[in-house]
Scaffold this active site. Structure first.
Site, PDB file in Angstrom:
ATOM      1  N   TYR A  68     -10.632   5.881  -3.596  1.00 34.82           N
ATOM      2  CA  TYR A  68     -11.209   6.300  -2.304  1.00 34.82           C
ATOM      3  C   TYR A  68     -12.739   5.712  -3.043  1.00 34.82           C
ATOM      4  O   TYR A  68     -13.754   4.534  -2.449  1.00 34.82           O
ATOM      5  CB  TYR A  68     -11.447   7.254  -1.296  1.00 34.82           C
ATOM      6  CG  TYR A  68     -10.190   7.301  -0.610  1.00 34.82           C
ATOM      7  CD1 TYR A  68      -9.121   6.736  -0.616  1.00 34.82           C
ATOM      8  CD2 TYR A  68     -11.002   7.887   0.396  1.00 34.82           C
ATOM      9  CE1 TYR A  68      -8.506   6.945   0.441  1.00 34.82           C
ATOM     10  CE2 TYR A  68      -9.965   8.178   1.477  1.00 34.82           C
ATOM     11  CZ  TYR A  68      -8.341   8.036   1.784  1.00 34.82           C
ATOM     12  OH  TYR A  68      -7.842   7.918   2.739  1.00 34.82           O
ATOM     13  N   ARG A  74      -6.017   1.934  13.121  1.00 36.98           N
ATOM     14  CA  ARG A  74      -5.895   3.484  13.594  1.00 36.98           C
ATOM     15  C   ARG A  74      -6.764   4.184  14.973  1.00 36.98           C
ATOM     16  O   ARG A  74      -6.419   5.103  15.861  1.00 36.98           O
ATOM     17  CB  ARG A  74      -6.531   4.474  12.449  1.00 36.98           C
ATOM     18  CG  ARG A  74      -7.955   4.125  12.447  1.00 36.98           C
ATOM     19  CD  ARG A  74      -8.683   5.221  11.268  1.00 36.98           C
ATOM     20  NE  ARG A  74      -8.143   5.061  10.056  1.00 36.98           N
ATOM     21  CZ  ARG A  74      -7.415   5.887   9.261  1.00 36.98           C
ATOM     22  NH1 ARG A  74      -7.527   6.953   9.771  1.00 36.98           N
ATOM     23  NH2 ARG A  74      -7.456   5.860   7.691  1.00 36.98           N
ATOM     24  N   GLY A 134      -3.159  12.408  -0.865  1.00 42.74           N
ATOM     25  CA  GLY A 134      -3.508  13.664  -0.057  1.00 42.74           C
ATOM     26  C   GLY A 134      -4.051  14.658  -1.325  1.00 42.74           C
ATOM     27  O   GLY A 134      -4.999  14.203  -1.963  1.00 42.74           O
ATOM     28  N   GLY A 135      -4.294  16.156  -0.630  1.00 39.72           N
ATOM     29  CA  GLY A 135      -4.942  17.091  -1.497  1.00 39.72           C
ATOM     30  C   GLY A 135      -6.119  17.132  -0.639  1.00 39.72           C
ATOM     31  O   GLY A 135      -7.091  18.503  -1.002  1.00 39.72           O
ATOM     32  N   GLU A 136      -6.441  17.057   0.886  1.00 44.67           N
ATOM     33  CA  GLU A 136      -7.541  16.789   2.014  1.00 44.67           C
ATOM     34  C   GLU A 136      -7.268  18.949   2.131  1.00 44.67           C
ATOM     35  O   GLU A 136      -8.405  19.595   2.690  1.00 44.67           O
ATOM     36  CB  GLU A 136      -7.548  16.449   3.061  1.00 44.67           C
ATOM     37  CG  GLU A 136      -8.164  14.794   2.675  1.00 44.67           C
ATOM     38  CD  GLU A 136      -7.213  13.764   2.109  1.00 44.67           C
ATOM     39  OE1 GLU A 136      -5.586  14.210   2.081  1.00 44.67           O
ATOM     40  OE2 GLU A 136      -6.860  12.575   3.155  1.00 44.67           O
ATOM     41  N   SER A 142      -0.620  10.984   2.654  1.00 42.22           N
ATOM     42  CA  SER A 142      -0.897  12.329   3.188  1.00 42.22           C
ATOM     43  C   SER A 142      -1.320  11.737   4.588  1.00 42.22           C
ATOM     44  O   SER A 142      -2.275  10.839   4.631  1.00 42.22           O
ATOM     45  CB  SER A 142      -1.598  13.736   2.905  1.00 42.22           C
ATOM     46  OG  SER A 142      -2.691  13.446   2.909  1.00 42.22           O
ATOM     47  N   HIS A 186       0.877  -1.211  -0.019  1.00 41.66           N
ATOM     48  CA  HIS A 186      -0.003  -0.015  -0.059  1.00 41.66           C
ATOM     49  C   HIS A 186       0.650   0.809  -0.144  1.00 41.66           C
ATOM     50  O   HIS A 186       1.487   2.106   1.310  1.00 41.66           O
ATOM     51  CB  HIS A 186      -0.585   0.170   1.392  1.00 41.66           C
ATOM     52  CG  HIS A 186      -2.127   0.939   1.372  1.00 41.66           C
ATOM     53  ND1 HIS A 186      -3.212   0.526   1.058  1.00 41.66           N
ATOM     54  CD2 HIS A 186      -1.873   2.288   1.773  1.00 41.66           C
ATOM     55  CE1 HIS A 186      -3.771   1.324   1.341  1.00 41.66           C
ATOM     56  NE2 HIS A 186      -3.314   3.189   0.935  1.00 41.66           N
ATOM     57  N   ASP A 214       1.385   2.631   4.105  1.00 40.84           N
ATOM     58  CA  ASP A 214       0.869   3.633   2.770  1.00 40.84           C
ATOM     59  C   ASP A 214       1.761   5.209   2.879  1.00 40.84           C
ATOM     60  O   ASP A 214       1.655   6.074   2.921  1.00 40.84           O
ATOM     61  CB  ASP A 214      -0.054   4.411   4.738  1.00 40.84           C
ATOM     62  CG  ASP A 214      -0.633   4.576   4.420  1.00 40.84           C
ATOM     63  OD1 ASP A 214      -1.627   5.257   2.725  1.00 40.84           O
ATOM     64  OD2 ASP A 214      -1.744   6.135   4.836  1.00 40.84           O
TER      65      ASP A 214
HETATM   66 ZN    ZN Z   1      -5.968   4.874   3.060  1.00 40.53          ZN
END
Ligand code: ZN
Length: 391
Positions: A132, A229, A70-72, A291, A63, A287
């Site tokens: 996503y 998480r 990202g980019g959020e 981001s 992964h 990961d």
């Molecule tokens: Zn993820």
């Protein structure tokens, strides 16, 4: 560079400990493993003495945001691409690239191009189609065609579930996606795996349990990731693993790395094993270059960082040094188990005659010394000796 390479006197973990032996590499493959094998007569052969070193299969990172993610927080928070030497610094010789939250300004086509460039630069690479959200972006216009017709595409991902950045898909949406992944994997002889991003949402694994409750699509079709998480999500994932599913820990998600609610991955592996989860069900990925945004309770982004591939090796070290997981077990979490989940085994994830000559070589304190990928030495004495084109 000669066609043959002889690695001498390595303490080999295949992952089983084979003791001290020599490995003869022919091209990109392992040709012989024996205490007495020597260089072929009349052929040029490079010899490397690994006396005092531990040799394991090269790590497989399932992964990785190869072209960033990202980019959020707007365009300035789009994270950059990975370079070859960043990957090999973690002992990784095989990567699986994915898009992430951003399937609009980033594309599966460019991910495939990046994976192809890494392959040419020296490591092995695969990708997932999609991102996503559902319906997922693809190259050919069809998930099934992408998996069946494009060599490097081995599954779909990362598909978000229980996350405010997902497409809020229904159980039916996920079920249909799983059916497409399943048949595409069968037709192509690939895993057709669904790399499933689990977010902070209160539903956790609820939809995943629901769509697999009739046991029609095997639980092993899914690779739920980021399961460490939070304690709540991790508890659920232990139940998932006990019922036969894989769980993928994210090495970059840790209380010391921008995720205060999380469980440190090496500790999570210890807890899972103590809870009776079979070792073969546990994998870990980095990961990398995703981001790592932080949101407040109102959903506002209040900070961001970038996930590191180095965390993968650090967490394996911590499994061995702090959690007393033996080396043989710890390395399976980033080699054999991943290779089997992704149907890359035995070409990847083990050391046997005929498999790819991908090795990570460590000193007695498990510090990375050398890396070989497809028979070629990419790191030597702790330093990269082969770099990406623009490094
Ligand atoms: Zn993820």
């Amino acid at each position: 560079m000669s066609f043959f390479t002889l690695l001498k006197n390595a303490n080999i973990f295949s992952p089983a400990n084979l003791g001290i032996q020599h490995i003869l590499i022919a091209g990109a493959k392992i040709a012989a493993i024996s205490p007495s094998v020597s260089a072929p007569i009349g052929c040029a052969c490079t010899t490397v003495d690994l006396q005092g070193c531990i040799l394991t299969p090269g790590f497989i990172d399932s992964h990785v945001h190869l072209i960033g993610g990202g980019g959020e927080g707007g365009f300035t928070t789009r994270t950059p691409e990975l370079n070859l030497s960043q990957i090999t610094a973690a002992g990784v010789t095989t990567v699986v690239g994915c898009l992430g939250a951003d399937g609009l300004t980033r594309h599966v086509d460019s991910l495939l191009a990046k994976a192809s460039s890494l392959e040419q630069e020296g490591i092995s690479s695969f990708i997932y189609t999609g991102c996503y959200q559902l319906p997922p972006p693809t190259i050919t216009g069809s998930i099934c065609k992408d998996i069946v017709m494009i060599d490097k595409i081995i599954g779909i991902g990362e598909i978000a579930m229980s996350d405010h950045r997902s497409s809020q898909s229904t159980e039916d949406d996920y079920r249909k996606l799983a059916a497409e992944a399943r048949i595409s994997g069968l037709l192509s002889g690939k895993a057709g795996i669904i790399d499933l991003h689990l977010g902070d949402g209160s539903d956790g694994l609820k939809k995943l349990f629901a769509i697999t409750s009739d046991n029609e699509i095997p639980k092993t079709q899914f690779l739920p990731t980021h399961v460490n998480r939070s304690s709540r999500l991790f508890e659920e994932s232990l139940r998932w693993a006990e019922q036969g599913g894989f769980i993928d820990l994210t090495s970059d998600i840790s209380p010391a790395r921008n995720a205060p609610q999380s469980i440190k991955p090496s500790l999570a592996a210890r807890i899972a094993l103590d809870a009776g989860v079979p070792l073969s069900r546990i994998t870990m990925s980095s990961d990398a270059n995703g981001s790592t945004p932080l949101f407040d309770s109102g959903g506002n982004m209040i900070g961001t960082g970038i996930a590191s591939q180095a965390s993968l090796l650090e967490e394996i070290k911590d499994m061995i040094r702090t959690e007393n997981i033996n080396l043989y077990d710890a390395i399976q979490i980033v080699t054999t188990n991943v290779a089997k989940a992704l149907k890359l085994w035995p070409n990847k994830g083990c050391i046997t005659i005929g498999s790819d000559a991908d090795f990570a070589v460590f000193d007695q304190d498990f510090n990375l010394v050398h890396v070989f990928a497809k028979g070629r030495q990419l790191r030597k004495d702790g330093e990269a000796i082969v770099f990406g084109t623009f490094e």
